[in-house]
Design a protein around this motif. Structure first.
Motif, PDB file in Angstrom:
ATOM      1  N   SER B 105       0.689  -1.261   0.068  1.00  0.00           N
ATOM      2  CA  SER B 105       0.507  -0.192  -0.065  1.00  0.00           C
ATOM      3  C   SER B 105       0.954   1.427   0.397  1.00  0.00           C
ATOM      4  CB  SER B 105      -0.757  -0.050   1.045  1.00  0.00           C
ATOM      5  OG  SER B 105      -0.079  -0.039   2.282  1.00  0.00           O
ATOM      6  N   ARG B 106       2.342   1.244   0.268  1.00  0.00           N
ATOM      7  CA  ARG B 106       2.698   2.362  -0.107  1.00  0.00           C
ATOM      8  C   ARG B 106       4.386   2.242  -0.967  1.00  0.00           C
ATOM      9  NH1 ARG B 106       6.438   0.948   3.804  1.00  0.00           N
ATOM     10  NH2 ARG B 106       5.835   0.677   5.671  1.00  0.00           N
ATOM     11  N   ARG B 125      -1.090   7.477  -4.093  1.00  0.00           N
ATOM     12  CA  ARG B 125      -1.947   7.907  -4.347  1.00  0.00           C
ATOM     13  C   ARG B 125      -3.356   7.480  -5.969  1.00  0.00           C
ATOM     14  NH1 ARG B 125      -1.964  12.933  -0.577  1.00  0.00           N
ATOM     15  NH2 ARG B 125      -4.491  12.466  -0.246  1.00  0.00           N
ATOM     16  N   THR B 129      -2.334   1.545  -5.655  1.00  0.00           N
ATOM     17  CA  THR B 129      -1.902   1.267  -4.361  1.00  0.00           C
ATOM     18  C   THR B 129      -2.441   1.909  -3.131  1.00  0.00           C
ATOM     19  OG1 THR B 129      -0.086   1.042  -5.158  1.00  0.00           O
ATOM     20  CG2 THR B 129       0.735   1.618  -3.595  1.00  0.00           C
ATOM     21  N   VAL B 130      -2.956   2.590  -2.912  1.00  0.00           N
ATOM     22  CA  VAL B 130      -3.397   3.368  -1.065  1.00  0.00           C
ATOM     23  C   VAL B 130      -4.799   2.121  -0.722  1.00  0.00           C
ATOM     24  CG1 VAL B 130      -4.103   4.859  -0.116  1.00  0.00           C
ATOM     25  CG2 VAL B 130      -2.233   5.446  -1.060  1.00  0.00           C
ATOM     26  N   SER B 131      -5.544   2.363  -2.256  1.00  0.00           N
ATOM     27  CA  SER B 131      -6.762   2.204  -1.936  1.00  0.00           C
ATOM     28  C   SER B 131      -6.758   0.380  -1.885  1.00  0.00           C
ATOM     29  CB  SER B 131      -7.616   2.608  -2.897  1.00  0.00           C
ATOM     30  OG  SER B 131      -7.133   2.047  -4.115  1.00  0.00           O
ATOM     31  N   LEU B 132      -6.163  -0.324  -2.839  1.00  0.00           N
ATOM     32  CA  LEU B 132      -6.099  -1.838  -3.025  1.00  0.00           C
ATOM     33  C   LEU B 132      -4.629  -1.991  -2.334  1.00  0.00           C
ATOM     34  CD1 LEU B 132      -7.636  -1.804  -6.499  1.00  0.00           C
ATOM     35  CD2 LEU B 132      -8.801  -1.841  -3.961  1.00  0.00           C
ATOM     36  N   GLY B 133      -3.827  -1.870  -1.964  1.00  0.00           N
ATOM     37  CA  GLY B 133      -3.307  -2.900  -1.508  1.00  0.00           C
ATOM     38  C   GLY B 133      -1.399  -2.853  -2.920  1.00  0.00           C
ATOM     39  N   ALA B 162     -10.487   0.682  -9.028  1.00  0.00           N
ATOM     40  CA  ALA B 162     -10.785  -1.061  -8.038  1.00  0.00           C
ATOM     41  C   ALA B 162     -11.799  -1.482  -9.373  1.00  0.00           C
ATOM     42  CB  ALA B 162     -11.425  -0.709  -7.108  1.00  0.00           C
ATOM     43  N   HIS B 267       4.842  -6.485   7.056  1.00  0.00           N
ATOM     44  CA  HIS B 267       3.047  -6.255   6.315  1.00  0.00           C
ATOM     45  C   HIS B 267       3.066  -4.961   5.454  1.00  0.00           C
ATOM     46  CE1 HIS B 267       4.032  -1.536   8.314  1.00  0.00           C
ATOM     47  NE2 HIS B 267       5.485  -2.746   9.214  1.00  0.00           N
ATOM     48  N   LEU B 270       2.556  -7.728   3.175  1.00  0.00           N
ATOM     49  CA  LEU B 270       1.377  -9.086   3.175  1.00  0.00           C
ATOM     50  C   LEU B 270       0.399  -8.323   3.125  1.00  0.00           C
ATOM     51  CD1 LEU B 270       0.655 -12.004   4.788  1.00  0.00           C
ATOM     52  CD2 LEU B 270       1.108 -10.437   6.761  1.00  0.00           C
ATOM     53  N   GLY B 271      -0.763  -7.291   3.791  1.00  0.00           N
ATOM     54  CA  GLY B 271      -1.541  -6.530   3.712  1.00  0.00           C
ATOM     55  C   GLY B 271      -1.956  -6.701   2.577  1.00  0.00           C
ATOM     56  N   CYS B 274      -2.853  -9.779   0.446  1.00  0.00           N
ATOM     57  CA  CYS B 274      -4.296 -10.136   0.959  1.00  0.00           C
ATOM     58  C   CYS B 274      -5.411  -9.999   0.423  1.00  0.00           C
ATOM     59  CB  CYS B 274      -4.648 -10.088   2.639  1.00  0.00           C
ATOM     60  SG  CYS B 274      -3.408 -11.046   3.951  1.00  0.00           S
ATOM     61  N   SER B 275      -4.697  -8.840  -0.299  1.00  0.00           N
ATOM     62  CA  SER B 275      -5.763  -7.762  -0.532  1.00  0.00           C
ATOM     63  C   SER B 275      -5.896  -8.591  -2.130  1.00  0.00           C
ATOM     64  CB  SER B 275      -5.147  -6.518  -0.666  1.00  0.00           C
ATOM     65  OG  SER B 275      -6.941  -5.540  -2.031  1.00  0.00           O
ATOM     66  N   PHE B 279      -9.180 -10.693  -4.091  1.00  0.00           N
ATOM     67  CA  PHE B 279      -9.722 -10.342  -5.512  1.00  0.00           C
ATOM     68  C   PHE B 279      -9.608 -11.568  -6.796  1.00  0.00           C
ATOM     69  CE2 PHE B 279     -10.043  -5.897  -6.875  1.00  0.00           C
ATOM     70  CZ  PHE B 279      -9.935  -5.193  -5.581  1.00  0.00           C
TER      71      PHE B 279
END
Lengths: 302, 302
Positions: B105-106, B125, B129-133, B162, B267, B270-271, B274-275, B279
């Motif tokens: 996400s970053r 942004r 990247t930020v919204s979905l990871g 998305a 993290h 990993l986050g 997982c996102s 999908f």
């Protein structure tokens, strides 16, 4: 009669005539609705969440029970103000040790104002939010030697790096005097009972993690995990029913920035939660290792 | 003889005299070491990772095999330049469909320069990247109707929201003409073979996820998952050995920004992972549902 909560460790605190939450003696927690629509937003979340049939029962219990809103006298003396009415999650504990951990590697989210974004990301970078995916926001421990509560200094807590956060999580479950931890390392005497065991913090965090891997209902921006345990009961325990003596409890709190998930998992919360879980696991592992080392000479007959 | 790779979908591309990776006909991929120490950093990562006994064997296979560095003629005609020598992960495929997905996400990380931070967070942004990871960086599909490759336009890919990302992931495993997807929705004809099944993308992603839940060796900042499958073989299949026909493959690539984990899990990766997994699962579920609907009338004797 409403009074200032004794066990609050983070957020706005109602003292010296400032606006903050109040509690009654029936186990209710009154949180003032802030003027800038955040309070209203939090009330809306509770309304939605409480009646949401898509949220499984075993997940509902990680959230404070919501009893609607009510006009009560505000703590700052400004007159009657609308408050969220919630169950006070530490009511019923005699000497609760409490820690507030804000989860996520960012506290801002898409479509916030530039001002809010800048304020958040500055703090996220200064604290462990970016590096660890969580930050300790505050904690208090019942100090057995002094028979009183010890409170971590807010300024120090917000200055933690990874080692500071790790030390705080060890200190939180230790029986030696918290004030001395610079000279005496925390003994983690309560770690296996509070973090470990069938009703411990870790089991609860893992249950939450499982839900977060698939839930796309809400994004819990800037939300905290509140860990509580009954410190006194651990020392006074005895007999066969020790298992729940610590009454370790995980609750999610602070929903002023929750957004609709819109079909996407809350990867920001999930990533931070996994990182936090790893910290807890590491402490449990270090305690297990120590216990093995301590008992092995006896087992070997030395 | 080195040549420009046919199947590269993101990153610097060596064409029109620019600097980019090259391949030989022995299945080797040559990636030029960039001047600003990023290349050196990536070489160091490969040296460390390749010899790291803490990384399990079943994880090593998700990374390109590293063969050291070598001086070869650069693609921009500037003379001999040091290149990373890697296995070309798409070598051996006849008509590979390939997608590059940047995870996290970053793309920035603690202690980068303000200039780099600002550049990254702006793009993070603007993309998903930020919204979905994660964000799709590029992809190409073998178009069966045209018997040629169809390439997603970079500008469009970076503008996905998305829904755009979801559509791209459906399109990637569809047999109807990718160019027409505005009028014809992707049919996801290959989804169950490429994303699903015992050797599919999902199983591989879940194996990676399990490792990322505990590994604290590396933080894979700005790193991509490269998905490849053999499109032609799916259409030409027949007989009993269909299972591996699609040759679905997950590889991690681009390690110029990998950092030591220092005892903390990644993290951020990993986050996002997982996102991304969610999908893929959603697509598989939608295909399963459709198949059930299509077969149920027959089963009911209608």
């Amino acid at each position: 009669m409403l009074k200032v909560p004794e066990h609050q460790v983070a957020g706005h605190i109602a003292s010296d005539g400032k606006l903050g939450p109040l509690v009654d003696d029936q186990g209710r927690f009154f949180k003032p609705l802030q003027g800038d629509s955040r309070g209203e937003h939090e009330a809306k979340f509770y309304e939605s969440f409480t009646s949401n049939k898509m949220v499984p029962d075993h997940i509902h219990r990680y959230f404070p029970v919501y009893h609607g809103t009510q006009l009560v006298e505000a703590s700052d003396g400004s007159g009657k103000l609308l408050h969220l009415v919630l169950d006070d999650v530490v009511s019923g504990y005699s000497n609760p040790s409490v820690m507030d951990v804000k989860i996520g590697s960012r506290t801002w989210y898409p479509d916030v104002s530039e001002g809010y974004f800048k304020k958040c990301i500055k703090k996220d970078r200064e604290t462990t939010t970016v590096s660890l995916g969580f930050r300790v926001s505050g904690f208090k421990i019942f100090d057995h030697q002094e028979s009183s509560f010890w409170r971590a200094e807010k300024k120090l807590v917000l200055g933690y790096n990874a080692d500071g956060a790790r030390l705080a999580l060890r200190k939180f479950v230790s029986s030696n005097s918290p004030a001395d931890s610079n000279s005496t390392p925390p003994n983690c005497a309560f770690a296996s009972e509070v973090y470990g065991g069938p009703n411990g913090i870790l089991v609860q965090l893992l249950e939450l993690k499982e839900w977060f891997e698939t839930q796309t209902l809400y994004h819990f921006n800037s939300c905290s995990i509140l860990m509580t345990y009954e410190n006194e009961s651990i020392l006074m325990k005895g007999g066969d029913d020790d298992v729940q003596a610590a009454r370790a409890q995980v609750k999610l709190v602070d929903f002023a920035h929750v957004l609709d998930g819109s079909g996407v998992i809350d990867h920001n919360f999930l990533g931070g939660l996994c990182s936090f879980i790893k910290f807890i696991k590491d402490i449990l592992q270090s305690v297990d290792k120590r216990d093995e080392t301590e008992t092995s000479p006896l087992e070997n007959g030395n």
